[in-house]
Design an enzyme around this catalytic site. Sequence first.
Site, PDB file in Angstrom:
ATOM      1  N   GLY A  56       0.584  -0.778  -0.109  1.00 50.67           N
ATOM      2  CA  GLY A  56       0.202  -0.089   0.111  1.00 50.67           C
ATOM      3  C   GLY A  56       0.473   1.257   0.392  1.00 50.67           C
ATOM      4  O   GLY A  56       1.709   1.380  -0.720  1.00 50.67           O
ATOM      5  N   SER A  57       0.215   1.901   0.449  1.00 50.31           N
ATOM      6  CA  SER A  57       1.467   3.452   0.948  1.00 50.31           C
ATOM      7  C   SER A  57       0.671   4.956   0.864  1.00 50.31           C
ATOM      8  O   SER A  57      -0.774   5.224   0.498  1.00 50.31           O
ATOM      9  CB  SER A  57       2.489   3.986  -0.550  1.00 50.31           C
ATOM     10  OG  SER A  57       3.312   2.636  -1.114  1.00 50.31           O
ATOM     11  N   ASN A  58       1.391   5.556   1.880  1.00 51.31           N
ATOM     12  CA  ASN A  58       0.669   7.526   1.761  1.00 51.31           C
ATOM     13  C   ASN A  58       1.936   7.889   0.411  1.00 51.31           C
ATOM     14  O   ASN A  58       3.061   7.246   1.021  1.00 51.31           O
ATOM     15  CB  ASN A  58       0.868   7.587   2.436  1.00 51.31           C
ATOM     16  CG  ASN A  58      -0.184   6.316   3.591  1.00 51.31           C
ATOM     17  OD1 ASN A  58      -1.742   6.544   4.132  1.00 51.31           O
ATOM     18  ND2 ASN A  58       0.859   6.222   5.346  1.00 51.31           N
ATOM     19  N   ASN A 100      -4.201   4.959  -1.129  1.00 50.82           N
ATOM     20  CA  ASN A 100      -5.040   3.944  -1.329  1.00 50.82           C
ATOM     21  C   ASN A 100      -6.235   3.653  -2.208  1.00 50.82           C
ATOM     22  O   ASN A 100      -6.833   2.904  -2.440  1.00 50.82           O
ATOM     23  CB  ASN A 100      -4.099   2.534  -1.521  1.00 50.82           C
ATOM     24  CG  ASN A 100      -2.492   2.489  -0.594  1.00 50.82           C
ATOM     25  OD1 ASN A 100      -2.436   2.191   0.091  1.00 50.82           O
ATOM     26  ND2 ASN A 100      -2.069   2.316  -1.936  1.00 50.82           N
TER      27      ASN A 100
END
Length: 802
Positions: free
Chosen positions: A237-239, A509
């Site tokens: 995932g990620s920010n 995401n």
Amino acid sequence: MRTTRARRLLVAAVALLTASAALPAAAAERAAPQARPSHGGLSAVIRYTEYGIPHILAEDYADLGFGTGWAQAADQVCTLADGFTTVRGDRSRFFGATATTDLSLSSAGDNLSSDLYFRGVRQSGTVAKLLAEPAPLGPSRQVKDLIRGFATGYNTWLAKHRINDPACAGAAWVRPVTTLDVATRYYALSVLGGQGGAVDEITGATPPTGAPAPERGVDAEALIKVVRDRSATSDMGSNAVAFSGATTANGRGLLLGNPHYPWQGGRRFWQSQQTIPGELNVAGASLLGTPTVAIGYNSRVAWSHTVATGVPFNLTRLTLDPSDPTVYLVDGTRQRMTRRTVTVAVKDGAPVTRTQWWTRYGPVVADPDGDPPLPWTATTAYAFNDPNAANFRFADTSLGFGRARSTADVRASLDRYQGLPWVNTVAADSGGHTLYTQSQVLPRITDGLAARCSTDLGRITYPQAGLAVLDGSRADCTPGTDADAVQPGTFGPARMPVLQDAPYVENSNDSAWLTNADRPLTGYERIFGDIGTPRTPRTRGAIEDVAAMAKRGGLTVQDLQRQEFANRVPAGDLAAADAAKACAALPGGTATGSDGTAVDVSAACPVLAAWDRTMDTGSRGALLFDRFWRKLTASVPAAQLWRVPFSAADPVHTPNTLDTAAPGFATALADAVAELRAAGIPLGSRLGDHQFVVRDGRRIPVPGGTEALGVWNKIEPVWNAGQGGYTDVAFGSSHIQAVGWDDSHCPVARTLLTYSQSSNPNSPHHSDQTRLFSAERWVTARFCEKDILSSPALESLRVHES
């Protein structure tokens, strides 16, 4: 010629300066001053600074690949060798057919399935054909040189060193690699969101035999659940957020990247700086086994990626010839499937041979026992279309980022190569510009095509989940091609969701819609993602935070660092106070657990009320709320959890107000309290005492929290109550970078590789950055020569082929 000579002189000068000015005699001896050893071959200078971060200096791309391959092998040889065994299709040979992979390069349920797939890829010449394509459809000469150099560097390190990592010391499966092995690893990463996630269904598809079985369809709701669950439970995932110069203290851009990736195995990041004087100077993180920086920065621009919501594949329903289930009809014409027969060597057993079935639309996928079952009947089968199976442009796209001087250059690289398979891009530059784009390789399925060509199944799955199921009996139902698309059957850049120069652009995401809450993106096709639907707690919390930061203004890199480790729990802000009040109001201070046992929960009420709403390691009550919230959200549907429902007119602040009267609230609280007591964990204990990893026999507390809590610093820990709580981390925050610029030519960068540079427990860099992460401290990046040369940890090596 002059440029090449200048590079050689600079490489030689740097090697000599580093050796003479910063090294003791023994180390200096390893840094020969000549530009290239007289015996020829590939070479590079590798200068190590604090935390084992290599700064690789080379004359050209082949040398740069060589230095990168060498340095990666030094840190990660066992993990790399395991991955190369995977892409060669040799896992069953060395580890047995029924053992499992680390799932880093495909979803294969066992080694046999993995080997059948990757041997099929090798046998069909898929990657070799892509390498032979002219750029930009195929790789550039520079990327080919990087890959060739990487293989040589890895092999040279193997030939010159004895492995001391117990994970593979003396193992027969640690072998030299070829350029094709390295390229196939790139390919595996590209198809992770498509074919790589359907390996068992591809290798297990078998045509029906004997008497026709009763026809059965696919459960649409089950298929939708699978698509959503794979996205929600993915181990990536990620920010990422970029701020424009309008919000910063000096008018220059800022970028905070926080990718969430596995902490073990072949999808770990690895840090480096790569320099070819006058050509390339970039720092950041590469995925293991690849020679390009995937997430990084240079003197003018920084970028990060987040896993995108676009569905990078579609299904095609095949109408079969009733007399032969391996023949399908297109516009009434019979088309015979292609057989791909693959044989896999098996440890302590006979070789296994299986046949895969391929069509003009891609491989047939079938799994009668799957979730959901995909049938192959006498009249119907399903093919899997993955355009990334023809995409070898990821490396050139990343290389273009490394050479970029602005966000405009980043976008130009995306437009030219169109090579990112499953991610968004967020970027900022020293000129104060920002960029968000979902430039993702997707099958060109427009809403119009889906309306015209969807099967009954697709008419349900496409609007709800973005998964198209098209009618393969009609030739006009094949995905089209945009005029500006590099690859046939895909979208071109003009169709991609893009937002430029907004005060902030942020993604956690969810779809592109709320990249900036004041400038929502709309008008894109459903396959890219949804619009006007509830956002995840992490997206909601992130937008609240970054919008407030942008409004406040005067931002610096230090503000990015504070955001990374704020560890605020949006779910706690929404629900903890109401949960504490409802807890205190329970008759007799008791609640009934899911097993029917009455539990005294009265001690939990003041703990929840006093909790500081963070997932800091010192936070008391965080663990209690975490265990309660997991149980509550697992048992109570989202629509029943809140009193105020979602409103597209206020998507950041709705839904809200916890419905403590909902069935399941008291049960979840009772179960959480009982669970902690059974494990001997005090309800008000510090989070770090029970959320940790063990390195070198010692516990290292880990800050951060799970997806459902909405914490920016996402951590997905592994629960083991008998061992003290969360005793490991499966995935979460990985290569973090906070980047800005001042009036110098050196970026102002702070980085952190949460799980550290090496997986070898005998390495001094096995856990050093993990301890930094625990203490919420950062590495001050050394990008410019003066900073590298002033490192007190500086050690320089000249590495060469022979």
